[in-house]
Enzyme design. Structure first.
Site, PDB file in Angstrom:
ATOM      1  N   GLY A  32       0.823  -1.203   0.000  1.00 15.46           N
ATOM      2  CA  GLY A  32       0.000   0.000   0.000  1.00 15.46           C
ATOM      3  C   GLY A  32       0.857   1.251   0.000  1.00 15.46           C
ATOM      4  N   HIS A  76       4.633   2.505  -8.034  1.00 14.61           N
ATOM      5  CA  HIS A  76       3.669   1.401  -8.112  1.00 14.61           C
ATOM      6  C   HIS A  76       2.835   1.498  -9.397  1.00 14.61           C
ATOM      7  CE1 HIS A  76       4.242   1.608  -3.610  1.00 14.61           C
ATOM      8  NE2 HIS A  76       4.453   0.332  -3.833  1.00 14.61           N
TER       9      HIS A  76
END
Ligand code: PAF
Length: 272
Positions: free
Chosen positions: A28, A34
């Protein structure tokens, strides 16, 4: 896009995903690095799964497990934006229903060096959760960032040594315009730390171990844990025969520990 929490829900979603499936595993606190992993996943498969799980096994005592940034809603928004098909975000109980696993993947000799020497057990924890997530998501492809170069090397080795039958794709590090490697941990940096942290990129960009050392020595805001030049293939110390090396650095900047690395072309060197 589906967000699923349990292994049963994941198995249901997995059955509906068409074509080749790529997985992007994350803890996360997603950033542009990402997003680059998700795009690489889309380039290599028809369907993309993202996992979000802060894995306690890879944090040592006194590390940042408790303060690790948790930004789930914005993480999900990024996954939607990037056209991800499903997010698997299990609870701690769902991943480790019997508590911390007694059986773990051993990262072997490379797991004891560099990051492993400073974070004992870290890579056993990483490989254990990666192995579990590979079993749960059964992907054709798994995508990881080169920012964590040693992690990537160890995952490739695990997949080879233990016949996981998944293609591993590495994705180049995404940097801020001033060179700082994107990391969820950059959120910890004060303005002053953020400035000092640029010395890591400057040092790596010099492409030379001694120059890199001098640049880091010159920055009082940075305390080096290790700075090494390794052979990019073998991870042994770079030697006369090394054509492509990798400069590795880990350093503390304020209360934040940062790592970075860069490939270095050494070419053919004259032994004299
Ligand atoms: O690179 C990370 O974020 C983690 O180490 C990983 C691969 C998701 C395992 O927890």
């Amino acid at each position: 896009m589906r967000v699923v929490r349990t292994r049963d829900e994941l198995a249901d979603v997995r059955r509906t995903l068409p074509g080749r499936v790529a997985v992007v595993m994350t803890m996360g606190a997603l950033h542009e690095g990402h997003a680059a992993l998700m795009r690489a996943a889309k380039d290599s498969a028809e369907s993309v799964l993202v996992t979000v799980f802060v894995n306690p096994l890879q944090f040592g005592p006194g590390e940042d497990l408790d303060r690790y940034p948790r930004t789930f809603d914005t993480d999900v928004a990024m996954c939607v934006r990037e056209g991800v098909d499903a997010v698997f975000a299990p609870s701690l109980d769902e991943m480790y229903p019997n508590g911390e696993p007694a059986i773990r993947v051993g990262a072997g000799p490379l797991g004891e060096r560099f990051e492993g020497a400073h974070r004992p057990g870290h890579f056993d924890g990483v490989l254990t959760v990666v192995a579990k997530l590979l079993h749960l998501t059964t992907p054709d492809v798994a995508v990881f960032g080169e920012k964590d170069a040693q992690q990537l090397a160890l995952i490739r080795q695990m997949v080879r040594d233990l016949d996981f039958g998944v293609d591993i794709v590495g994705v180049p590090t995404v940097r801020e315009p001033d060179g700082l490697a994107m990391s969820s941990r950059n959120a910890y940096l004060s303005a002053e730390d953020r400035q000092a942290a640029l010395a890591l990129h400057r040092a790596l960009s010099s492409g030379d171990l001694e120059k890199a050392r001098a640049i880091l020595d010159d920055e009082p805001g940075v305390t080096v844990d290790y700075l090494e030049l390794v052979d990019d293939e073998t991870w042994a110390p770079a030697s006369e025969g090394t054509r492509t090396g990798r400069l590795l650095v880990a350093a503390r900047v304020g209360t934040t520990r940062l790592i970075d690395n860069m490939s270095v072309h050494l070419g053919t060197r004259i032994v004299g």
